[in-house]
Design a protein around this motif. Structure first.
Motif, short mmCIF file in Angstrom:
data_model
loop_
_atom_site.label_atom_id
_atom_site.label_comp_id
_atom_site.label_asym_id
_atom_site.label_seq_id
_atom_site.Cartn_x
_atom_site.Cartn_y
_atom_site.Cartn_z
N ASP A 194 -0.47 13.31 -4.90
CA ASP A 194 0.18 14.16 -3.90
C ASP A 194 0.20 13.57 -2.50
O ASP A 194 0.31 14.30 -1.51
CB ASP A 194 -0.46 15.55 -3.87
N LEU A 195 0.12 12.25 -2.40
CA LEU A 195 0.32 11.59 -1.10
C LEU A 195 1.76 11.13 -1.00
O LEU A 195 2.34 10.69 -1.99
CB LEU A 195 -0.61 10.38 -0.96
N PRO A 196 2.38 11.24 0.17
CA PRO A 196 3.74 10.72 0.33
C PRO A 196 3.80 9.24 -0.04
O PRO A 196 2.91 8.46 0.29
CB PRO A 196 4.02 10.93 1.83
N THR A 197 4.83 8.87 -0.76
CA THR A 197 4.94 7.52 -1.30
C THR A 197 6.10 6.79 -0.64
O THR A 197 7.24 7.25 -0.68
CB THR A 197 5.18 7.58 -2.83
N MET A 198 5.78 5.65 -0.02
CA MET A 198 6.81 4.81 0.58
C MET A 198 6.22 3.42 0.79
O MET A 198 5.03 3.28 1.07
CB MET A 198 7.28 5.40 1.91
N PRO A 199 7.04 2.38 0.66
CA PRO A 199 6.51 1.02 0.83
C PRO A 199 6.06 0.73 2.26
O PRO A 199 5.02 0.11 2.48
CB PRO A 199 7.69 0.13 0.44
N GLY B 64 10.09 -4.36 -3.20
CA GLY B 64 11.43 -4.93 -3.21
C GLY B 64 12.12 -4.94 -1.87
O GLY B 64 13.25 -5.43 -1.76
N GLU B 65 11.47 -4.42 -0.82
CA GLU B 65 12.09 -4.36 0.51
C GLU B 65 11.49 -5.42 1.42
O GLU B 65 10.27 -5.41 1.67
CB GLU B 65 11.88 -2.97 1.14
#
Length: 370
Positions: free
Chosen positions: A173-178, A310-311
């Motif tokens: 439940d943690l926000p996921t972002m690279p 991938g970013e």
């Protein structure tokens, strides 16, 4: 005013004959008490004598009480700081790259106690026991996500998409972002950037010790498919490296001013990371998603990139780059040799959505040496 017991006035009155000895003695004692005169002066002297007697023994009594109090305080401190050791085998969560076997660009050991390397099935039970120990000492309040994460850790790690697979612990439940914006940890980002020149100067002093034939003391060489990747740790897996910190005193003091630096559990690191020209770091995952990794650019030649999920992103000198290293990531330096190495100061910060109570519990559960 004096109170005096009345005596009998009869001259021919005679006391009865006391034949039994006990009865005679009792009668004499009563007569003595009746004959004794009480006065305010006598009462005052009696009280003063009692107070003086108490004072005479007061010093020894206070000394005894003080010793007992000191022993009690010491016992409470000893019990409070003691870490449970029976089930504490998370001590090798993140082994350094000095053993055999290569995977994802890193050197992995084969120790049965190394959680990151062997992924044995007993980890969840040990983590749950550590959580129980924490809750017993403090509280279960706010432990819902950690409890859920430990209970279903296997499912989380195995069912995650291949783009994000933390190797040791996943907090749900943690926000996921690279990548994260600079505002995610604004105070610490601005503090690091203000001290860019300080950190750079200390790095340049360290780097003067490099030569073509030897690795300077305090530096580590990491496994890479090509090129050379060196690191100089001030904090390694939650443990301070005193000899290195003495060589970078201002940078080390700066860590103490950061509000969200992870310094008390095995997921916390702070180091200078150097990539020589032509170096590629193979794709790999970090151990957990509870942290965000901060890179402060110290030297950033051309054709250097960090790719997370991938970013691609590029470093900039004097600027911080924040990313979640539980995503698949890689880095490379393809610039010309004359431009020199790519250098960043790396420090692990708490994920902004991990609450204060959770941070305290995670520091306990993943404490170094447990």
């Amino acid at each position: 005013m004096v109170w005096v017991p009345l005596r009998s006035t009869s001259t021919d009155h005679r006391a009865p004959l006391c034949t039994p000895p006990t009865r005679c003695t009792t009668t004499m004692s009563l007569e003595w008490l009746m004959d004794w005169s009480w006065s305010l002066d006598g009462l005052r002297d009696f009280i003063a004598t009692g107070i003086q007697s108490f004072r005479d023994c007061d010093t020894s009594a206070l000394a005894t009480v003080a010793c007992l109090l000191v022993l009690f305080v010491w016992y409470c401190y000893h019990v409070g700081r003691e870490q449970p050791r029976t089930y504490a085998t998370v001590n090798a969560l993140m082994q350094s790259a000095e053993a055999n076997g290569v995977q994802n660009g890193y050197v992995y050991c084969h120790s049965p106690e190394c959680v990151r390397c062997t992924h044995h099935d007993g980890l969840n039970q040990k983590l749950y026991h550590n959580l129980q120990e924490y809750a017993k000492r403090y509280s279960w309040s706010g432990m819902g996500r950690i409890h859920k994460g430990i209970r279903e850790q296997g499912r989380y790690l195995n069912s995650r998409p291949s783009i994000q697979k933390p190797e040791v612990f996943f907090l749900p439940d943690l926000p996921t972002m690279p990548y994260f914006s600079r505002d995610a940890q604004k105070h610490d980002v601005e503090l690091l950037e203000r001290n860019f020149q300080t950190i750079l100067c200390e790095f340049e002093t360290l780097y003067k010790a490099f030569s073509n034939c030897s690795l300077p003391q305090g530096w580590k060489m990491n496994s890479t498919p090509s090129g050379e990747w060196f690191t100089f740790y001030l904090v390694n897996q939650g443990m301070c490296v005193p000899r290195n910190c003495r060589r970078c005193p201002r940078t080390y003091r700066l860590l103490g001013s950061l509000r969200t630096c992870i310094g008390n559990n095995v997921f916390g690191n702070a180091c200078i990371s150097v990539l020589s020209p032509g170096t590629v770091i193979a794709e790999h995952y970090g151990p957990t998603n509870i942290r965000i990794r901060c890179h402060l650019g110290l030297k950033t030649p051309s054709n250097c990139e960090l790719v997370v999920g991938g970013e691609p992103q590029c470093w900039a000198e004097g600027r911080c780059l924040l990313f979640d290293d539980s995503f698949l990531h890689t880095a490379f330096h393809e610039g010309p040799p004359e431009e020199g190495p790519r250098v960043v100061f790396m420090v692990d910060l708490w994920h902004p959505n991990v609450a204060a109570a959770e941070r305290q519990a995670l520091d306990f559960i993943f404490a170094p040496g447990r």
